[in-house]
Design an enzyme around this catalytic site. Structure first.
Site, PDB file in Angstrom:
ATOM      1  N   ASN A  70       0.861  12.218  -2.057  1.00  0.00           N
ATOM      2  CA  ASN A  70      -0.397  11.452  -2.026  1.00  0.00           C
ATOM      3  C   ASN A  70      -0.147   9.967  -2.290  1.00  0.00           C
ATOM      4  OD1 ASN A  70      -2.947  13.139  -1.610  1.00  0.00           O
ATOM      5  ND2 ASN A  70      -1.735  14.409  -3.003  1.00  0.00           N
TER       6      ASN A  70
ATOM      7  N   HIS B 134      -8.375  16.730  -6.170  1.00  0.00           N
ATOM      8  CA  HIS B 134      -8.173  18.099  -6.658  1.00  0.00           C
ATOM      9  C   HIS B 134      -8.087  19.054  -5.460  1.00  0.00           C
ATOM     10  CE1 HIS B 134      -8.277  21.357  -9.535  1.00  0.00           C
ATOM     11  NE2 HIS B 134      -9.140  21.964  -8.745  1.00  0.00           N
TER      12      HIS B 134
ATOM     13  N   GLU C 215      -5.758  16.129   2.026  1.00  0.00           N
ATOM     14  CA  GLU C 215      -5.691  15.141   0.935  1.00  0.00           C
ATOM     15  C   GLU C 215      -5.158  13.807   1.448  1.00  0.00           C
ATOM     16  OE1 GLU C 215      -4.874  17.853  -3.055  1.00  0.00           O
ATOM     17  OE2 GLU C 215      -3.179  16.922  -2.082  1.00  0.00           O
TER      18      GLU C 215
HETATM   19  C1  GRF Z   1      -1.824  17.601  -4.925  1.00  0.00           C
HETATM   20  O1  GRF Z   1      -2.061  18.712  -4.110  1.00  0.00           O
HETATM   21  C2  GRF Z   1      -2.975  17.380  -5.858  1.00  0.00           C
HETATM   22  O2  GRF Z   1      -4.217  17.775  -5.371  1.00  0.00           O
HETATM   23  C3  GRF Z   1      -2.592  18.239  -7.024  1.00  0.00           C
HETATM   24  O3  GRF Z   1      -1.199  18.092  -7.139  1.00  0.00           O
HETATM   25  C4  GRF Z   1      -0.642  17.829  -5.858  1.00  0.00           C
HETATM   26  C5  GRF Z   1       0.228  16.609  -5.981  1.00  0.00           C
HETATM   27  O4  GRF Z   1       1.068  16.460  -4.891  1.00  0.00           O
HETATM   28  N1  GRF Z   1      -3.313  17.868  -8.220  1.00  0.00           N
HETATM   29  P1  GRF Z   1       1.859  15.098  -4.640  1.00  0.00           P
HETATM   30  O5  GRF Z   1       2.640  14.784  -5.908  1.00  0.00           O
HETATM   31  O6  GRF Z   1       0.865  14.029  -4.308  1.00  0.00           O
HETATM   32  O7  GRF Z   1       2.790  15.420  -3.502  1.00  0.00           O
END
Ligand code: GRF
Length: 210
Positions: free
Chosen positions: A18, A110, A175
């Site tokens: 992300n 989330h 996301e």
């Molecule tokens: C994401 O799926 C977020 O929603 C959850 O943890 C994951 C983090 O992934 N809380 P990254 O570190 O952004 O790859």
């Protein structure tokens, strides 16, 4: 769009996919001034380094209490003059003092349709419950866990043959699209909280996002 990008801190605990999506997003409404991690040796720190973004580790284990940890995280963010915190896979719960220091300016992503499946293992919880749809929620953070005013949600269908890996990977695709869009909208001043609910300045934009 503000002429100067809004400075934000991105808080991470994991791979940082992300974070990467936030870095790659073409909208210049925000600038990632600092990446803050609660642990060392994670992929997200490498991604910050590659992008030339200052990164700081505020090691959870170094603090006697959640309050002290929260103060250290907020101090690190404020030292970079940020207007808000973006929680991108950040696995720690911040004390209410963070919300006082960054009122209506902490955003979390989330991997479920809140209020269903809050907390850790949201993907596993959805599979165990046998829902046909789960999804993604982007929301402002309040004093309760995975609870604050919801900004945007997008459903993701659960397939019969999904395991947590396949389902999480489709959730993450969503996301990566949604989260930077919301952060950019926040930076442009397009969203704010009124009586505990999110209001959009530009209804057309809200319609497109929702
Ligand atoms: C994401 O799926 C977020 O929603 C959850 O943890 C994951 C983090 O992934 N809380 P990254 O570190 O952004 O790859």
């Amino acid at each position: 769009m503000p002429s100067v990008p809004v400075s934000l801190a991105v808080l991470v605990s994991g791979e940082g996919s992300n974070l990467q999506a936030l870095i790659d997003h073409p909208d210049r409404a925000y600038k990632i001034a600092v990446v803050i991690s609660d642990r060392s040796g994670i992929g997200a720190l490498g991604k910050a380094l590659n992008a030339g973004i200052p990164a700081e580790v505020v090691e959870w284990a170094d603090y006697a209490s959640r309050d002290e940890f929260t103060t250290a995280v907020c101090d690190a963010a404020q030292a970079h003059g940020v207007a808000g915190l973006v929680l991108a896979g950040f696995m720690r719960i911040l004390s209410p003092s963070a919300m006082s220091r960054f009122p209506d300016a902490i955003i979390n992503v989330h991997p479920a349709l809140l209020p269903s499946f809050p907390g850790a293992n949201a993907v596993e919880q959805a599979l165990e419950r046998g829902v046909t749809y789960t999804g993604v929620t982007v929301h402002f953070v309040d004093e309760q866990v995975d609870h604050g005013p919801i900004i945007v949600q997008q459903p993701v269908r659960v397939n019969d043959d999904d395991d947590s890996e396949t389902l999480h990977s489709r959730i993450q695709e969503v996301e990566h699209d949604l989260f930077p869009e919301v952060v950019a909208a926040f930076a442009r001043g397009d969203i704010h909280v009124e009586s505990g609910r999110v209001r959009w300045k530009t209804p057309m934009h809200a319609g497109r996002m929702r």
